[in-house]
Design a protein around this motif. Structure first.
Motif, PDB file in Angstrom:
ATOM      1  N   SER A 258       0.831  -1.205   0.000  1.00  0.00           N
ATOM      2  CA  SER A 258       0.000   0.000   0.000  1.00  0.00           C
ATOM      3  C   SER A 258       0.866   1.256   0.000  1.00  0.00           C
ATOM      4  CB  SER A 258      -0.919   0.013   1.227  1.00  0.00           C
ATOM      5  OG  SER A 258      -0.157   0.026   2.427  1.00  0.00           O
ATOM      6  N   CYS A 259       0.287   2.353  -0.482  1.00  0.00           N
ATOM      7  CA  CYS A 259       0.988   3.640  -0.515  1.00  0.00           C
ATOM      8  C   CYS A 259       0.029   4.722  -0.032  1.00  0.00           C
ATOM      9  CB  CYS A 259       1.498   3.958  -1.912  1.00  0.00           C
ATOM     10  SG  CYS A 259       2.482   5.469  -2.015  1.00  0.00           S
ATOM     11  N   MET A 260       0.347   5.349   1.081  1.00  0.00           N
ATOM     12  CA  MET A 260      -0.533   6.374   1.637  1.00  0.00           C
ATOM     13  C   MET A 260      -0.566   7.602   0.729  1.00  0.00           C
ATOM     14  SD  MET A 260       0.573   6.228   5.666  1.00  0.00           S
ATOM     15  CE  MET A 260      -0.399   7.690   6.060  1.00  0.00           C
ATOM     16  N   PRO A 261      -1.738   8.125   0.426  1.00  0.00           N
ATOM     17  CA  PRO A 261      -1.819   9.391  -0.325  1.00  0.00           C
ATOM     18  C   PRO A 261      -1.142  10.513   0.462  1.00  0.00           C
ATOM     19  CG  PRO A 261      -3.972   8.292  -0.204  1.00  0.00           C
ATOM     20  CD  PRO A 261      -3.071   7.572   0.743  1.00  0.00           C
ATOM     21  N   ASP A 262      -0.679  11.528  -0.246  1.00  0.00           N
ATOM     22  CA  ASP A 262       0.034  12.628   0.408  1.00  0.00           C
ATOM     23  C   ASP A 262      -0.808  13.303   1.488  1.00  0.00           C
ATOM     24  OD1 ASP A 262       2.255  12.185  -1.115  1.00  0.00           O
ATOM     25  OD2 ASP A 262       1.937  13.868  -2.488  1.00  0.00           O
ATOM     26  N   GLU A 263      -2.102  13.452   1.207  1.00  0.00           N
ATOM     27  CA  GLU A 263      -2.940  14.129   2.200  1.00  0.00           C
ATOM     28  C   GLU A 263      -3.064  13.306   3.481  1.00  0.00           C
ATOM     29  OE1 GLU A 263      -5.795  12.390  -0.986  1.00  0.00           O
ATOM     30  OE2 GLU A 263      -3.810  13.350  -0.870  1.00  0.00           O
ATOM     31  N   HIS A 264      -3.006  11.965   3.358  1.00  0.00           N
ATOM     32  CA  HIS A 264      -3.026  11.098   4.541  1.00  0.00           C
ATOM     33  C   HIS A 264      -1.720  11.245   5.325  1.00  0.00           C
ATOM     34  CE1 HIS A 264      -6.370   8.065   3.241  1.00  0.00           C
ATOM     35  NE2 HIS A 264      -6.669   9.303   2.936  1.00  0.00           N
ATOM     36  N   LYS A 265      -0.605  11.288   4.593  1.00  0.00           N
ATOM     37  CA  LYS A 265       0.692  11.451   5.263  1.00  0.00           C
ATOM     38  C   LYS A 265       0.731  12.758   6.042  1.00  0.00           C
ATOM     39  CE  LYS A 265       3.114   8.850   1.664  1.00  0.00           C
ATOM     40  NZ  LYS A 265       3.879   8.955   0.409  1.00  0.00           N
ATOM     41  N   LYS A 266       0.283  13.814   5.407  1.00  0.00           N
ATOM     42  CA  LYS A 266       0.285  15.127   6.048  1.00  0.00           C
ATOM     43  C   LYS A 266      -0.580  15.127   7.303  1.00  0.00           C
ATOM     44  CE  LYS A 266      -0.331  20.033   4.916  1.00  0.00           C
ATOM     45  NZ  LYS A 266      -0.681  21.003   3.839  1.00  0.00           N
ATOM     46  N   GLU A 267      -1.742  14.471   7.213  1.00  0.00           N
ATOM     47  CA  GLU A 267      -2.667  14.415   8.359  1.00  0.00           C
ATOM     48  C   GLU A 267      -2.090  13.578   9.491  1.00  0.00           C
ATOM     49  OE1 GLU A 267      -6.402  15.026  10.469  1.00  0.00           O
ATOM     50  OE2 GLU A 267      -5.065  16.110   9.116  1.00  0.00           O
ATOM     51  N   VAL A 268      -1.450  12.466   9.176  1.00  0.00           N
ATOM     52  CA  VAL A 268      -0.827  11.620  10.198  1.00  0.00           C
ATOM     53  C   VAL A 268       0.251  12.396  10.944  1.00  0.00           C
ATOM     54  CG1 VAL A 268       0.723   9.645  10.532  1.00  0.00           C
ATOM     55  CG2 VAL A 268      -1.339   9.376   9.177  1.00  0.00           C
ATOM     56  N   VAL A 269       1.105  13.099  10.189  1.00  0.00           N
ATOM     57  CA  VAL A 269       2.169  13.889  10.818  1.00  0.00           C
ATOM     58  C   VAL A 269       1.573  14.950  11.729  1.00  0.00           C
ATOM     59  CG1 VAL A 269       4.053  15.512  10.389  1.00  0.00           C
ATOM     60  CG2 VAL A 269       3.837  13.462   8.981  1.00  0.00           C
ATOM     61  N   ARG A 270       0.506  15.597  11.269  1.00  0.00           N
ATOM     62  CA  ARG A 270      -0.140  16.646  12.079  1.00  0.00           C
ATOM     63  C   ARG A 270      -0.719  16.077  13.367  1.00  0.00           C
ATOM     64  NH1 ARG A 270      -4.872  18.638  13.425  1.00  0.00           N
ATOM     65  NH2 ARG A 270      -6.021  17.052  12.256  1.00  0.00           N
ATOM     66  N   PHE A 290       6.393   2.282  -9.339  1.00  0.00           N
ATOM     67  CA  PHE A 290       6.103   1.867 -10.708  1.00  0.00           C
ATOM     68  C   PHE A 290       5.649   3.022 -11.589  1.00  0.00           C
ATOM     69  CE2 PHE A 290       4.707  -2.498  -8.850  1.00  0.00           C
ATOM     70  CZ  PHE A 290       6.028  -2.842  -8.668  1.00  0.00           C
ATOM     71  N   GLY A 291       5.211   4.105 -10.999  1.00  0.00           N
ATOM     72  CA  GLY A 291       4.672   5.222 -11.756  1.00  0.00           C
ATOM     73  C   GLY A 291       5.742   6.179 -12.247  1.00  0.00           C
ATOM     74  N   ALA A 292       5.315   7.390 -12.622  1.00  0.00           N
ATOM     75  CA  ALA A 292       6.238   8.370 -13.187  1.00  0.00           C
ATOM     76  C   ALA A 292       6.995   9.150 -12.128  1.00  0.00           C
ATOM     77  CB  ALA A 292       5.465   9.352 -14.073  1.00  0.00           C
ATOM     78  N   GLN A 293       6.484   9.183 -10.882  1.00  0.00           N
ATOM     79  CA  GLN A 293       7.102   9.982  -9.839  1.00  0.00           C
ATOM     80  C   GLN A 293       7.248   9.196  -8.545  1.00  0.00           C
ATOM     81  OE1 GLN A 293       4.356  13.414  -9.900  1.00  0.00           O
ATOM     82  NE2 GLN A 293       6.168  14.700 -10.185  1.00  0.00           N
ATOM     83  N   ARG A 294       8.319   9.506  -7.812  1.00  0.00           N
ATOM     84  CA  ARG A 294       8.518   8.908  -6.504  1.00  0.00           C
ATOM     85  C   ARG A 294       7.512   9.524  -5.528  1.00  0.00           C
ATOM     86  NH1 ARG A 294      10.503   8.422  -1.545  1.00  0.00           N
ATOM     87  NH2 ARG A 294      12.278   7.046  -1.126  1.00  0.00           N
ATOM     88  N   PRO A 295       6.884   8.725  -4.664  1.00  0.00           N
ATOM     89  CA  PRO A 295       5.961   9.302  -3.684  1.00  0.00           C
ATOM     90  C   PRO A 295       6.711  10.078  -2.605  1.00  0.00           C
ATOM     91  CG  PRO A 295       6.243   6.953  -3.276  1.00  0.00           C
ATOM     92  CD  PRO A 295       6.959   7.252  -4.559  1.00  0.00           C
ATOM     93  N   LYS A 296       6.040  11.050  -2.021  1.00  0.00           N
ATOM     94  CA  LYS A 296       6.632  11.813  -0.930  1.00  0.00           C
ATOM     95  C   LYS A 296       6.760  10.969   0.331  1.00  0.00           C
ATOM     96  CE  LYS A 296       5.415  16.553  -2.168  1.00  0.00           C
ATOM     97  NZ  LYS A 296       4.805  17.810  -1.679  1.00  0.00           N
ATOM     98  N   CYS A 297       7.617  11.423   1.228  1.00  0.00           N
ATOM     99  CA  CYS A 297       7.740  10.812   2.553  1.00  0.00           C
ATOM    100  C   CYS A 297       6.961  11.636   3.567  1.00  0.00           C
ATOM    101  CB  CYS A 297       9.208  10.755   2.982  1.00  0.00           C
ATOM    102  SG  CYS A 297      10.232   9.643   2.000  1.00  0.00           S
ATOM    103  N   CYS A 298       6.587  11.014   4.676  1.00  0.00           N
ATOM    104  CA  CYS A 298       5.975  11.775   5.771  1.00  0.00           C
ATOM    105  C   CYS A 298       6.925  12.866   6.251  1.00  0.00           C
ATOM    106  CB  CYS A 298       5.633  10.842   6.934  1.00  0.00           C
ATOM    107  SG  CYS A 298       4.268   9.704   6.607  1.00  0.00           S
ATOM    108  N   LYS A 299       8.217  12.582   6.164  1.00  0.00           N
ATOM    109  CA  LYS A 299       9.237  13.549   6.619  1.00  0.00           C
ATOM    110  C   LYS A 299       9.106  14.879   5.876  1.00  0.00           C
ATOM    111  CE  LYS A 299      12.941  14.640   9.002  1.00  0.00           C
ATOM    112  NZ  LYS A 299      12.896  14.767  10.469  1.00  0.00           N
ATOM    113  N   ALA A 300       8.571  14.860   4.662  1.00  0.00           N
ATOM    114  CA  ALA A 300       8.399  16.096   3.886  1.00  0.00           C
ATOM    115  C   ALA A 300       7.419  17.051   4.569  1.00  0.00           C
ATOM    116  CB  ALA A 300       7.900  15.764   2.482  1.00  0.00           C
TER     117      ALA A 300
END
Length: 471
Positions: A258-270, A290-300
């Motif tokens: 699984s890969c958490m969406p960016d908005e989920h990562k941001k909310e978890v960090v908050r 597998f896609g065109a872009q690397r996913p962000k990290c929660c650290k971002a």
């Protein structure tokens, strides 16, 4: 630079339309020329978009006709259920099962679907050997001296430079090197907890992390997890008053992928930051997208230093080199103290070799090939499972990583399936390994890190026959 941005944005947008089935299998896509006109891009950029989508097996080219959405087998296979662990901490570790599975590691005559690492055939061994020899020649005293406590400066600089790919802006002084990813996680857990504390994790979760938590006397609280988007945010909110720290693998975790969406990562960090709860982020699979872009990290999204980012090259370059690192945020001094006590120094030669590999551009070239291979493997596995496994079999749909999660009929016990498969020289990872609770008995993880061959397909066929015989 502008073309690169447009290419990535357009590739991602079309991929989302296909995965969400807005674009259906068999639908025709706009021509290269029309794509250029509609989006104001060059012919080369348009061709790159189609090549990227084709590499992901999302579209197919038909001579004289253009590009069409692929008729993918995975669209016929349903997703596994969202996990529903009990809302209590547990420590029922399946030690005997884990021991049996790991006992098969290294057996050359076995097909090891159970090993969650890429096969050596997919790694740049010759180039790595050259870097090892170079490191021995160029390092002072041939690399026999201790490294500085914080680790190889060149390696830390290269890792910091690559942080821009996941939304970070690290400096080399932000990092501490470790003896692999598990060593980084271990330091973090020791620095942030004491026996009896409660740690929240995904469910299912990598067995080594569960074992590590148990060895430190921690109570593990498993969180409901969606096979595509990761932990359920509402479930995390409910347990916040009961936990002392949290450990997540947001990008392509094993075994779900699984890969958490960016908005989920941001909310978890908050959510965690508001309560002063540290988040240990294991990003060991982040580069295997597998896609065109690397996913962000929660650290971002970390603004106060409470996210500790851990990673290594163990899953994408050199498992045996044991080169890892941690970005410990405001806990840096605690991590350095633990490293001094437990290891004094990281391995000098392997750090230098990896640093040079990253510096000369070979790493990016290797990653591109590895990602393409793993995604192709995933498609082959899905097609084989759709063909050889009984109707009703469910599979995850990872968008990166090394794992494929398979949910079988509830009448099939995956631990028993493991015993039967071993007799045919096939090793799988039963689902019960990935939890401390009585769940996932009818599930298994398959590694997609093996080179795809006719033999691998035949082994999946044999495995499918065993599953049929057990229903």
């Amino acid at each position: 630079m502008k073309d690169d941005f447009l290419y990535a944005e357009l590739s991602n947008n079309i991929a989302k339309l296909i995965r969400s089935e807005v674009l259906k299998p068999g639908d025709r896509l706009p021509s290269v020329r029309l794509l250029c006109q509609e989006h104001g891009i060059s012919m080369n950029t348009a061709k790159r978009v189609f090549l990227e989508l084709e590499a992901q097996s999302l579209i197919e080219s038909r001579p004289q006709s253009g590009y069409f959405v692929s008729r993918l087998s995975y669209q016929r296979l349903p997703l596994p259920e969202v996990s529903r662990p009990l809302p209590v901490s547990s420590n029922e570790e399946p030690e005997e099962l884990i021991r049996k599975v790991y006992a098969n590691m290294g057996k050359a005559d076995f097909t090891l679907f159970s090993v969650g690492a890429p096969s050596g055939e997919l790694l740049p061994l010759v180039k790595l050997n050259k870097e090892m020899m170079r490191a021995t020649r160029e390092l002072k005293d041939s690399g026999t001296e201790y490294e500085p406590l914080q680790g190889n400066e060149k390696l830390r600089r290269m890792i910091a430079a690559r942080s821009m790919y996941w939304g970070g802006s690290l400096h080399e002084d932000d990092l501490v090197t470790t003896a692999g990813g598990m060593n980084a996680l271990s330091f973090c857990m020791m620095a942030l907890s004491k026996p009896g504390d409660t740690i929240a994790m995904e469910s299912p979760c990598y067995p080594g992390i569960l074992q590590l938590a148990g060895s430190l006397g921690l109570k593990v609280l498993e969180l409901p997890t969606h096979p595509t988007t990761g932990i359920e945010i509402d479930a995390l909110k409910k347990v916040l008053p009961r936990i002392n720290l949290c450990l997540l693998v947001p990008n392509f975790n094993t075994p779900l992928g699984s890969c958490m969406p960016d908005e989920h990562k941001k909310e978890v960090v908050r959510l965690l930051s508001e309560r002063g709860i540290p988040l240990i982020e294991d990003d060991i699979y982040g580069d295997l997208y597998f896609g065109a872009q690397r996913p962000k990290c929660c650290k971002a999204f970390d603004e106060d230093g409470t996210v500790l980012l851990c990673s290594s090259v163990s899953k994408n370059l050199a498992p045996g080199y044991r080169v890892g690192w941690v970005v410990p945020g405001k806990y840096k001094e605690k991590i350095l103290k633990l490293k001094l006590v437990h290891t004094i120094s990281s391995s000098t030669i392997t750090q230098e070799a990896v640093a040079n590999f990253l510096k000369n551009g070979r790493y990016e070239s290797h990653l591109r090939k590895l990602r393409q291979t793993l995604h192709s493997n995933y498609q082959h596995y899905i097609q084989a499972i759709a063909e050889y496994f009984p109707e009703g079999t469910k599979t995850s749909r990872p968008q990166g990583g090394l794992a494929l999660w398979v949910e079988l009929n509830k009448s099939v016990n995956a631990s028993e399936l493991f015993d039967r498969a071993v007799k045919q020289k096939i090793s799988i990872a039963p689902g019960r390994m990935f939890t401390l609770q009585d769940q996932f008995e009818n599930c298994m993880r398959l590694s997609i890190g093996l080179p795809w061959t006719e033999e691998v397909e035949q082994k999946l066929k044999q495995l499918g026959r065993l599953v049929v015989s057990m229903q």
